[in-house]
Design a protein around this motif. Structure first.
Motif, PDB file in Angstrom:
ATOM      1  N   LYS A  35       0.828  -1.213   0.000  1.00  0.00           N
ATOM      2  CA  LYS A  35       0.000   0.000   0.000  1.00  0.00           C
ATOM      3  C   LYS A  35       0.859   1.257   0.000  1.00  0.00           C
ATOM      4  CE  LYS A  35      -4.276  -1.833   1.760  1.00  0.00           C
ATOM      5  NZ  LYS A  35      -5.387  -1.676   2.684  1.00  0.00           N
ATOM      6  N   ASP A  36       2.012   1.216   0.670  1.00  0.00           N
ATOM      7  CA  ASP A  36       2.927   2.367   0.639  1.00  0.00           C
ATOM      8  C   ASP A  36       3.403   2.634  -0.785  1.00  0.00           C
ATOM      9  OD1 ASP A  36       2.691   2.674   3.360  1.00  0.00           O
ATOM     10  OD2 ASP A  36       4.604   1.693   3.822  1.00  0.00           O
ATOM     11  N   ARG A  37       3.671   1.579  -1.531  1.00  0.00           N
ATOM     12  CA  ARG A  37       4.200   1.727  -2.884  1.00  0.00           C
ATOM     13  C   ARG A  37       3.115   2.004  -3.914  1.00  0.00           C
ATOM     14  NH1 ARG A  37       8.954  -1.223  -5.878  1.00  0.00           N
ATOM     15  NH2 ARG A  37       9.958  -0.083  -4.210  1.00  0.00           N
ATOM     16  N   CYS A  38       1.947   1.349  -3.778  1.00  0.00           N
ATOM     17  CA  CYS A  38       0.937   1.403  -4.846  1.00  0.00           C
ATOM     18  C   CYS A  38      -0.340   2.147  -4.483  1.00  0.00           C
ATOM     19  CB  CYS A  38       0.565  -0.016  -5.263  1.00  0.00           C
ATOM     20  SG  CYS A  38       1.954  -0.975  -5.857  1.00  0.00           S
ATOM     21  N   GLY A  39      -0.493   2.572  -3.245  1.00  0.00           N
ATOM     22  CA  GLY A  39      -1.690   3.294  -2.847  1.00  0.00           C
ATOM     23  C   GLY A  39      -2.639   2.444  -2.022  1.00  0.00           C
ATOM     24  N   PRO A  40      -3.636   3.090  -1.432  1.00  0.00           N
ATOM     25  CA  PRO A  40      -4.529   2.400  -0.489  1.00  0.00           C
ATOM     26  C   PRO A  40      -5.461   1.371  -1.118  1.00  0.00           C
ATOM     27  CG  PRO A  40      -5.279   4.640  -0.872  1.00  0.00           C
ATOM     28  CD  PRO A  40      -3.949   4.505  -1.556  1.00  0.00           C
ATOM     29  N   GLN A  41      -5.606   1.378  -2.439  1.00  0.00           N
ATOM     30  CA  GLN A  41      -6.494   0.412  -3.083  1.00  0.00           C
ATOM     31  C   GLN A  41      -5.783  -0.880  -3.491  1.00  0.00           C
ATOM     32  OE1 GLN A  41      -8.166   2.815  -6.222  1.00  0.00           O
ATOM     33  NE2 GLN A  41      -9.953   3.286  -4.970  1.00  0.00           N
ATOM     34  N   ALA A  42      -4.513  -1.012  -3.188  1.00  0.00           N
ATOM     35  CA  ALA A  42      -3.753  -2.219  -3.530  1.00  0.00           C
ATOM     36  C   ALA A  42      -4.270  -3.410  -2.730  1.00  0.00           C
ATOM     37  CB  ALA A  42      -2.274  -1.998  -3.257  1.00  0.00           C
ATOM     38  N   ARG A  43      -4.374  -4.559  -3.378  1.00  0.00           N
ATOM     39  CA  ARG A  43      -4.864  -5.782  -2.750  1.00  0.00           C
ATOM     40  C   ARG A  43      -3.931  -6.947  -3.063  1.00  0.00           C
ATOM     41  NH1 ARG A  43      -7.241  -2.493  -0.464  1.00  0.00           N
ATOM     42  NH2 ARG A  43      -9.440  -2.029  -0.526  1.00  0.00           N
ATOM     43  N   VAL A  44      -3.632  -7.750  -2.050  1.00  0.00           N
ATOM     44  CA  VAL A  44      -2.803  -8.950  -2.223  1.00  0.00           C
ATOM     45  C   VAL A  44      -3.684 -10.057  -2.786  1.00  0.00           C
ATOM     46  CG1 VAL A  44      -1.412 -10.682  -1.043  1.00  0.00           C
ATOM     47  CG2 VAL A  44      -1.303  -8.291  -0.315  1.00  0.00           C
ATOM     48  N   LEU A  45      -3.249 -10.666  -3.885  1.00  0.00           N
ATOM     49  CA  LEU A  45      -3.975 -11.794  -4.465  1.00  0.00           C
ATOM     50  C   LEU A  45      -3.396 -13.123  -3.992  1.00  0.00           C
ATOM     51  CD1 LEU A  45      -4.410 -10.579  -8.158  1.00  0.00           C
ATOM     52  CD2 LEU A  45      -6.098 -10.536  -6.320  1.00  0.00           C
ATOM     53  N   THR A  46      -2.061 -13.240  -4.021  1.00  0.00           N
ATOM     54  CA  THR A  46      -1.408 -14.467  -3.583  1.00  0.00           C
ATOM     55  C   THR A  46      -0.179 -14.126  -2.757  1.00  0.00           C
ATOM     56  OG1 THR A  46       0.034 -14.653  -5.522  1.00  0.00           O
ATOM     57  CG2 THR A  46      -2.125 -15.700  -5.672  1.00  0.00           C
ATOM     58  N   ALA A  47       0.215 -15.048  -1.895  1.00  0.00           N
ATOM     59  CA  ALA A  47       1.435 -14.892  -1.094  1.00  0.00           C
ATOM     60  C   ALA A  47       2.029 -16.271  -0.866  1.00  0.00           C
ATOM     61  CB  ALA A  47       1.130 -14.220   0.234  1.00  0.00           C
ATOM     62  N   GLU A  48       3.286 -16.449  -1.265  1.00  0.00           N
ATOM     63  CA  GLU A  48       3.990 -17.718  -1.094  1.00  0.00           C
ATOM     64  C   GLU A  48       5.345 -17.454  -0.470  1.00  0.00           C
ATOM     65  OE1 GLU A  48       4.396 -19.443  -4.940  1.00  0.00           O
ATOM     66  OE2 GLU A  48       2.256 -19.794  -5.174  1.00  0.00           O
ATOM     67  N   VAL A  49       5.725 -18.279   0.494  1.00  0.00           N
ATOM     68  CA  VAL A  49       7.027 -18.150   1.134  1.00  0.00           C
ATOM     69  C   VAL A  49       8.043 -18.962   0.334  1.00  0.00           C
ATOM     70  CG1 VAL A  49       8.344 -18.601   3.238  1.00  0.00           C
ATOM     71  CG2 VAL A  49       5.972 -17.845   3.391  1.00  0.00           C
TER      72      VAL A  49
END
Length: 93
Positions: A35-49
């Motif tokens: 959100k800091d980089r892309c703005g408050p409307q940014a949403r995470v779709l996937t996250a993998e470690v």
């Protein structure tokens, strides 16, 4: 519990940063820098470690991004995968 660390054997889970232990914590850690980089409307779709990194896809207004978050310094790198283009056609008279 033991986790594989970059293919070089095993290490105790306690060696991993705290952000990699919980899915909810993982999403919170990714959402902040995104959100800091892309703005408050940014949403995470996937996250993998992947070792000491978190990789995934995110949706921002008008584009889909691939991101890599370094666990140690919390730096996020983004790459644009898809962007909506504006129409160049003129309406018929």
């Amino acid at each position: 519990m033991l986790d594989e660390a970059s293919g070089f054997g095993y290490r105790e889970e306690s060696d991993l940063p705290a952000m990699l232990r919980s899915v909810d914590m993982l999403l919170c850690e990714v959402t902040g820098p995104l959100k800091d980089r892309c703005g408050p409307q940014a949403r995470v779709l996937t996250a993998e470690v992947h070792g000491d990194e978190v990789r995934g896809l995110a949706l921002c207004p008008g584009k889909v991004l691939r991101y890599v978050l370094a666990a140690r310094n919390r730096r996020i790198k983004t790459t644009e995968m898809l962007r909506l283009a504006r129409s160049s056609r003129q309406p018929a008279a």
